[in-house]
Design an enzyme around this catalytic site. Sequence first.
Site, PDB file in Angstrom:
ATOM      1  CD  GLN A 117     -44.177 -61.195 -37.291  1.00 23.51           C
ATOM      2  OE1 GLN A 117     -43.904 -60.379 -36.412  1.00 23.51           O
ATOM      3  NE2 GLN A 117     -43.324 -62.106 -37.720  1.00 23.51           N
ATOM      4  CG  ASP A 159     -48.078 -76.256 -17.225  1.00 25.42           C
ATOM      5  OD1 ASP A 159     -48.691 -75.222 -16.909  1.00 25.42           O
ATOM      6  OD2 ASP A 159     -46.880 -76.453 -16.950  1.00 25.42           O
ATOM      7  CG  HIS A 200     -80.540 -37.586 -17.311  1.00 28.55           C
ATOM      8  ND1 HIS A 200     -79.842 -36.813 -18.190  1.00 28.55           N
ATOM      9  CD2 HIS A 200     -79.918 -38.802 -17.275  1.00 28.55           C
ATOM     10  CE1 HIS A 200     -78.824 -37.508 -18.675  1.00 28.55           C
ATOM     11  NE2 HIS A 200     -78.852 -38.723 -18.139  1.00 28.55           N
ATOM     12  CD  GLU A 218     -47.712 -68.367 -15.569  1.00 29.65           C
ATOM     13  OE1 GLU A 218     -48.212 -68.578 -16.683  1.00 29.65           O
ATOM     14  OE2 GLU A 218     -46.471 -68.403 -15.368  1.00 29.65           O
ATOM     15  CG  HIS A 219     -47.988 -71.962 -12.834  1.00 31.54           C
ATOM     16  ND1 HIS A 219     -47.099 -71.319 -13.683  1.00 31.54           N
ATOM     17  CD2 HIS A 219     -48.937 -72.518 -13.615  1.00 31.54           C
ATOM     18  CE1 HIS A 219     -47.501 -71.492 -14.937  1.00 31.54           C
ATOM     19  NE2 HIS A 219     -48.611 -72.212 -14.925  1.00 31.54           N
ATOM     20  CD  GLN A 238     -44.286 -74.041 -14.838  1.00 31.30           C
ATOM     21  OE1 GLN A 238     -44.503 -73.090 -15.584  1.00 31.30           O
ATOM     22  NE2 GLN A 238     -44.843 -75.234 -15.018  1.00 31.30           N
ATOM     23  CD  GLU A 241     -75.609 -37.129 -11.338  1.00 31.18           C
ATOM     24  OE1 GLU A 241     -75.902 -37.298 -12.541  1.00 31.18           O
ATOM     25  OE2 GLU A 241     -75.124 -38.026 -10.627  1.00 31.18           O
ATOM     26  CE1 TYR A 263     -48.189 -65.880 -32.528  1.00 29.63           C
ATOM     27  CE2 TYR A 263     -47.341 -66.340 -30.334  1.00 29.63           C
ATOM     28  CZ  TYR A 263     -47.125 -66.160 -31.687  1.00 29.63           C
ATOM     29  OH  TYR A 263     -45.860 -66.254 -32.207  1.00 29.63           O
ATOM     30  CG  ASN A 280     -41.731 -63.538 -28.205  1.00 30.22           C
ATOM     31  OD1 ASN A 280     -42.567 -62.675 -28.461  1.00 30.22           O
ATOM     32  ND2 ASN A 280     -40.974 -64.085 -29.143  1.00 30.22           N
TER      33      ASN A 280
END
Length: 422
Positions: A183, A354, A413, A320-321, A251, A408, A123, A206
């Site tokens: 969408q 960036d 097994h 984040e930064h 920012q 177990e 995106y 967003n």
Amino acid sequence: MNVRTIADLGPDERAAFFDRDAGVDAVRDDVRDIVSQVHEEGDVALRRFAEEFDDVSVGNIDITDAAERAYEEIDDDVREAIEDAAANIRAFHERQVPEDWRDDFEGRELGRRFRPLDSAGVYAPGGTAAYPSSALMGVIPAKVAGVEHVAVATPPAEEVNPVTLAAIHVAGADAVYQVGGAQAIAALAYGTETVSATDIVVGPGNRWVTAAKAEVRGDVAIDFLAGPSEVMVVADGDADPELVAADLIAQAEHDENASVVAVTDDADLAEQVVDAVDEQADGREREAVIRAALDNDTSGVLLARSMSEAVLFAEEYAAEHLSIQAADDESLLERIPSAGSVFLGPYSPVAAGDYATGTNHVLPTGGNARVTGGLSVDTFVRSTTVQRLSEDSLGDIADTITTLAEAEGLDAHAESVRKRFE
């Protein structure tokens, strides 16, 4: 924006800094409905939502050919900048490509194999600002990883931003669709008549985009759930207040919900940063967005009693930064393991990462840097463990296997091992 002392922050003030979220709860129900309609109606829903949300009547959803035309038509200096940034991003991510390996472990041949995903959806946001750089950051790691089909979705418009389209072309995307918001995520996850479904959906956006990624997660892989942009600058008394302020402003112009924080143990610097921020915000093209971000409860200039307190706050914040503008930046870095991307020294502005250093700017927000990293080649690669045993090497561990299996209650097994020695 004003100076606040960390030690004097009340519980609610402190919580505002650490309880950052992507703000998806308010739109979750609406997003679920959008995703469902795209899943059921395909292209019809995409065109309807383009009219409703973007005020655009979409003809061709697939605009792959337009990306190549845009590359030819944009200004030469912009084309060169895109190519330079792409080369740096590609070079950095090529260092991340994992190699298959096999080793001998006391007769057991064990190893790992790495293979790219078959397809990826990226995106590239639009909206109040176009982000061609995000197209580079999403597509290039996928192609470096070896993903065969990489598709990009970017919001529709009467004319989709040509610089974004050119960046998508330079990055090497295989398909481009003009579809945005929740969408777009649904289309990349489930496919439509035009849009091919992909194995993973990545990229910033967003809260509608983030909520959609949360909705489709489980049916398709995603990178992570990212919220508004954030930066923390840790600075000592030798830092240049103008540079600290410039990184905060940079920012803040992303989003009115951005979080921008400076932490220092120097009271004079703190006041100087506040003044510089106000002066630098004045007259900027996105001044209204900047000032809204500066007024957030999650933004501010914080005064610590010591650099140790500043470091503890930064580590808990998990930005984040993270910019460290201090004489002993390498030492401070070792004490702050939680950050999406780190910028050391006065000549490492966050804007460099960036766009053009080569590192990826698709990064975890909201404190998620404590547990995950940013977008990388690893995002688009699956790993498989491989093992080959001989009769002797299986015999060496047969008792261990059968004993644990029977403990177990899984006798089949154990029997699957014994059968090989009958």
